[in-house]
Write an enzyme that holds these catalytic residues in place. Structure first.
Site, mmCIF file in Angstrom:
data_model
loop_
_atom_site.group_PDB
_atom_site.id
_atom_site.type_symbol
_atom_site.label_atom_id
_atom_site.label_comp_id
_atom_site.label_asym_id
_atom_site.label_seq_id
_atom_site.Cartn_x
_atom_site.Cartn_y
_atom_site.Cartn_z
ATOM 1 N N CYS A 30 0.829 -1.202 0.000
ATOM 2 C CA CYS A 30 0.000 0.000 0.000
ATOM 3 C C CYS A 30 0.867 1.257 0.000
ATOM 4 O O CYS A 30 2.003 1.249 0.497
ATOM 5 C CB CYS A 30 -0.925 0.005 1.222
ATOM 6 S SG CYS A 30 -2.245 1.244 1.135
ATOM 7 N N GLY A 81 -4.450 -4.163 0.725
ATOM 8 C CA GLY A 81 -3.549 -3.245 0.085
ATOM 9 C C GLY A 81 -4.222 -2.234 -0.840
ATOM 10 O O GLY A 81 -5.392 -1.971 -0.765
ATOM 11 N N LEU A 210 -12.394 -2.657 12.721
ATOM 12 C CA LEU A 210 -12.005 -3.913 13.361
ATOM 13 C C LEU A 210 -10.802 -3.690 14.274
ATOM 14 O O LEU A 210 -9.825 -3.055 13.882
ATOM 15 C CB LEU A 210 -11.632 -4.952 12.308
ATOM 16 C CG LEU A 210 -12.769 -5.547 11.473
ATOM 17 C CD1 LEU A 210 -12.191 -6.365 10.327
ATOM 18 C CD2 LEU A 210 -13.668 -6.412 12.339
ATOM 19 N N CYS A 270 -23.345 -9.704 3.648
ATOM 20 C CA CYS A 270 -23.272 -10.930 4.448
ATOM 21 C C CYS A 270 -23.365 -10.614 5.936
ATOM 22 O O CYS A 270 -23.880 -11.425 6.723
ATOM 23 C CB CYS A 270 -22.010 -11.718 4.127
ATOM 24 S SG CYS A 270 -20.462 -10.810 4.320
ATOM 25 N N CYS A 276 -22.155 -16.438 6.940
ATOM 26 C CA CYS A 276 -21.151 -16.060 5.949
ATOM 27 C C CYS A 276 -21.613 -16.445 4.549
ATOM 28 O O CYS A 276 -22.288 -17.453 4.353
ATOM 29 C CB CYS A 276 -19.812 -16.735 6.251
ATOM 30 S SG CYS A 276 -19.022 -16.120 7.758
ATOM 31 N N ASP A 292 -12.417 -11.905 3.447
ATOM 32 C CA ASP A 292 -11.337 -10.928 3.538
ATOM 33 C C ASP A 292 -10.858 -10.746 4.975
ATOM 34 O O ASP A 292 -9.725 -10.340 5.209
ATOM 35 C CB ASP A 292 -11.823 -9.586 2.974
ATOM 36 C CG ASP A 292 -10.681 -8.662 2.599
ATOM 37 O OD1 ASP A 292 -9.557 -9.161 2.397
ATOM 38 O OD2 ASP A 292 -10.909 -7.455 2.482
ATOM 39 N N CYS A 335 -33.607 -12.932 21.047
ATOM 40 C CA CYS A 335 -33.739 -11.474 21.084
ATOM 41 C C CYS A 335 -34.886 -11.037 20.180
ATOM 42 O O CYS A 335 -35.050 -11.568 19.069
ATOM 43 C CB CYS A 335 -32.429 -10.830 20.629
ATOM 44 S SG CYS A 335 -32.508 -9.025 20.439
ATOM 45 N N CYS A 341 -31.827 -8.159 12.858
ATOM 46 C CA CYS A 341 -30.397 -7.994 13.167
ATOM 47 C C CYS A 341 -29.572 -9.177 12.657
ATOM 48 O O CYS A 341 -28.528 -9.004 12.044
ATOM 49 C CB CYS A 341 -30.222 -7.844 14.680
ATOM 50 S SG CYS A 341 -28.512 -7.864 15.242
ATOM 51 N N CYS A 345 -21.829 -9.517 11.854
ATOM 52 C CA CYS A 345 -20.669 -10.165 11.231
ATOM 53 C C CYS A 345 -20.039 -11.215 12.145
ATOM 54 O O CYS A 345 -19.869 -11.002 13.346
ATOM 55 C CB CYS A 345 -19.633 -9.102 10.872
ATOM 56 S SG CYS A 345 -18.103 -9.753 10.173
#
Length: 386
Positions: A30, A81, A210, A270, A276, A292, A335, A341, A345
């Site tokens: 990068c 990158g 993240l 997703c 996933c 990723d 819930c 919801c 992820c």
């Protein structure tokens, strides 16, 4: 790919079976040094950090296997990158290889995520002529963007990247804005939203920052806390809703998907499916990974220089990557918001010190749905009448 644009409110995405491939032509190389870069973190946690620049021989193997396997369409995305470091000739040769191997005349979509730093007129012409969808990374206003998005010399990048956005627009290139929600951008969302409105950024995507993988979250300067993220979602939705009432709202992927769920549509994100999706992340050496966020040694599914996609799919099933993502806790499943919801992820549901399946941002989503779900249901009800 994280920057794919979809239709406007309530529009169902394409459900036709396709193969989705994200190519990393320069691995993690990068020309910027973003403090929170999740891929730099992943590179540090695998045996070989960088796989360098993809050779044309490897690219040909990848393209050949894509069109050998694909039946009804494919999306080829490029990410890093910084993928433009591969040079424009790499992409020209990629399109020539596609012509060579696309003997079934399959529909192909292209996307590329970039920091914009090295773009110029030749790139713009290429993108526009070949209908590439571009994701441009900008973190809001100068103060929030330059806090963590520096160049290799430690210099600010905001005004340089902002000019690239203007040039993309003038060149007629379709692009959207990708903004990372972190400890700086979350509290400043009102100023960011208003700035994007003035700039005419009508296609926006916001992704939660993240923390380093396998480490306790919330420990970095840039970390996004659950309370911070919850307040961010509420404020952004209220701003978006005010514009929606006037018929001039931007496309914001997360909200569009939630309303689509309420209308019975399958979300194209997703993160909002609760399971996933079938992704193929191809590193510069041809190796393939399921996501990723998991381009790590233990998740490798094979290499397209040796394996076809049929073998990749066999290994995916063997590793049970998709199946194991359905790891929601009983608390999550019971819930009242689970139906919309869906647990978020997988990466946020695998945090040290927390029960497997418990999303780090669970509190954020509860705050958001407490405040905003009634209005989203109103919007969905209005759309059903049309």
């Amino acid at each position: 790919m994280e920057n794919e644009a979809a239709g406007h409110v309530g529009q169902e995405g394409n459900t036709m079976p396709q193969i989705h491939v994200m190519i990393k032509p320069v691995s993690g190389l990068c020309n910027m040094r973003c403090r929170y870069c999740f891929y730099a973190d992943e590179m540090e946690k695998r045996e070989q950090a960088s796989y360098g620049i993809m050779s044309i021989e490897t690219l040909e193997c990848v393209i050949r296997e894509i069109f050998s396997f694909a039946q009804e369409g494919c999306t080829i995305a490029f990410q890093g990158g910084e993928p433009t470091l591969a040079g424009l000739d790499f992409y020209r040769q990629c399109l020539e290889l596609e012509k060579k191997y696309n003997t079934k005349n399959i529909t192909v979509s292209h996307a590329l995520q970039t920091n914009g730093y090295a773009l110029d007129g030749q790139w713009y012409s290429f993108f526009a002529r070949n209908r590439f969808l571009i994701g441009l990374s900008i973190d809001g206003i100068k103060a929030t963007h330059d806090a963590y998005r520096k160049d290799v010399h430690g210099q600010d990048t905001y005004f340089h990247v902002l000019e690239k956005a203007r040039e993309l627009d003038r060149a007629g290139v379709e692009f959207n804005i990708l903004t990372v929600v972190n400890g700086k951008t979350a509290p400043a969302i009102r100023k960011i939203y208003e700035k994007y409105r003035k700039l005419g950024f009508s296609w926006q995507q916001y992704i939660a920052c993240l923390d380093p993988i396998y480490e306790k979250p919330g420990q970095q300067e840039y970390s996004l806390t659950p309370q911070m993220y919850g307040r961010f979602l509420i404020e952004l939705f209220e701003l978006w809703d005010l514009d929606l009432r006037q018929g001039k709202q931007p496309y914001i992927r997360q909200f569009e998907n939630y309303i689509g769920i309420l209308l019975g549509h399958l979300p194209e994100s997703c993160e909002q499916r609760g399971i996933c999706s079938f992704q193929n992340i191809v590193e510069a050496d041809g190796s393939v990974y399921p996501c990723d966020f998991y381009v790590l040694d233990g998740y490798c599914l094979g290499n397209l220089k040796e394996d076809g996609f049929a073998e990749i799919e066999r290994k995916r099933k063997e590793k049970r990557f998709v199946e194991s993502s359905v790891n929601h806790t009983d608390k999550c499943r019971t819930c009242p918001y689970f139906a919309v919801c869906r647990g978020g992820c997988r990466r946020h549901r695998e945090q040290p010190g927390k029960e497997a399946g418990e999303n780090y941002f669970c509190e954020s989503y509860r705050m958001f749905f407490d405040a905003c779900l009634p209005r989203m249901k109103e919007i969905a009800a209005c759309l059903r009448r049309f």
